[in-house]
Scaffold this motif. Structure first.
Motif, PDB file in Angstrom:
ATOM      1  N   VAL A  16      73.005   6.159 -74.951  1.00 49.91           N
ATOM      2  CA  VAL A  16      73.564   5.171 -75.881  1.00 49.91           C
ATOM      3  C   VAL A  16      73.817   5.843 -77.234  1.00 49.91           C
ATOM      4  O   VAL A  16      74.874   5.659 -77.844  1.00 49.91           O
ATOM      5  CB  VAL A  16      72.632   3.947 -76.020  1.00 49.91           C
ATOM      6  N   LYS A  17      72.885   6.642 -77.687  1.00 53.82           N
ATOM      7  CA  LYS A  17      73.041   7.337 -78.971  1.00 53.82           C
ATOM      8  C   LYS A  17      74.263   8.248 -78.950  1.00 53.82           C
ATOM      9  O   LYS A  17      75.065   8.249 -79.884  1.00 53.82           O
ATOM     10  CB  LYS A  17      71.781   8.145 -79.281  1.00 53.82           C
ATOM     11  N   VAL A  25      80.875   3.866 -82.751  1.00 47.21           N
ATOM     12  CA  VAL A  25      80.435   2.475 -82.755  1.00 47.21           C
ATOM     13  C   VAL A  25      78.921   2.432 -82.968  1.00 47.21           C
ATOM     14  O   VAL A  25      78.225   3.418 -82.742  1.00 47.21           O
ATOM     15  CB  VAL A  25      80.797   1.739 -81.438  1.00 47.21           C
ATOM     16  N   GLY A  26      78.426   1.294 -83.379  1.00 46.48           N
ATOM     17  CA  GLY A  26      77.000   1.117 -83.569  1.00 46.48           C
ATOM     18  C   GLY A  26      76.317   0.698 -82.272  1.00 46.48           C
ATOM     19  O   GLY A  26      76.969   0.318 -81.296  1.00 46.48           O
ATOM     20  N   ARG A  27      74.990   0.749 -82.279  1.00 48.82           N
ATOM     21  CA  ARG A  27      74.209   0.379 -81.090  1.00 48.82           C
ATOM     22  C   ARG A  27      74.457  -1.077 -80.684  1.00 48.82           C
ATOM     23  O   ARG A  27      74.568  -1.385 -79.498  1.00 48.82           O
ATOM     24  CB  ARG A  27      72.718   0.609 -81.333  1.00 48.82           C
ATOM     25  N   THR A  28      74.548  -1.962 -81.672  1.00 48.07           N
ATOM     26  CA  THR A  28      74.784  -3.370 -81.367  1.00 48.07           C
ATOM     27  C   THR A  28      76.112  -3.545 -80.648  1.00 48.07           C
ATOM     28  O   THR A  28      76.196  -4.265 -79.640  1.00 48.07           O
ATOM     29  CB  THR A  28      74.753  -4.213 -82.648  1.00 48.07           C
ATOM     30  N   LEU A  33      79.314  -4.424 -75.671  1.00 49.93           N
ATOM     31  CA  LEU A  33      80.291  -3.986 -74.665  1.00 49.93           C
ATOM     32  C   LEU A  33      79.661  -3.971 -73.275  1.00 49.93           C
ATOM     33  O   LEU A  33      80.292  -4.371 -72.296  1.00 49.93           O
ATOM     34  CB  LEU A  33      80.836  -2.598 -75.012  1.00 49.93           C
ATOM     35  N   LEU A  34      78.416  -3.535 -73.198  1.00 52.19           N
ATOM     36  CA  LEU A  34      77.709  -3.529 -71.914  1.00 52.19           C
ATOM     37  C   LEU A  34      77.498  -4.952 -71.403  1.00 52.19           C
ATOM     38  O   LEU A  34      77.748  -5.247 -70.238  1.00 52.19           O
ATOM     39  CB  LEU A  34      76.363  -2.808 -72.048  1.00 52.19           C
TER      40      LEU A  34
END
Length: 66
Positions: A16-17, A25-28, A33-34
């Motif tokens: 993810v990182k 894009v950011g983690r959120t 998207l997932l």
């Protein structure tokens, strides 16, 4: 088979990182998207690995901003 995650060439999955760094894009946003099924991931133990080819296809098909 999950390939090594060092460098982009020949790589099938990323963390993810790494996804966030690659696509800006950011983690959120990544987890959104997932959740929406726009990209997919596999679980490998505790790790979430995102298929790079699918993510690239998703971003390539986004509409252009003019």
């Amino acid at each position: 088979m999950i390939e090594a995650i060092s460098g982009n060439i020949g790589k099938k999955y990323c963390s993810v990182k790494q996804f966030c760094e690659m696509f800006g894009v950011g983690r959120t946003s990544c987890y959104k998207l997932l959740a929406e099924g726009k990209i997919s991931a596999v679980k490998f133990g505790d790790r979430t690995l995102i298929e790079i080819a699918q993510a690239e296809k998703y971003f390539k098909n986004l509409p252009l901003y003019c």
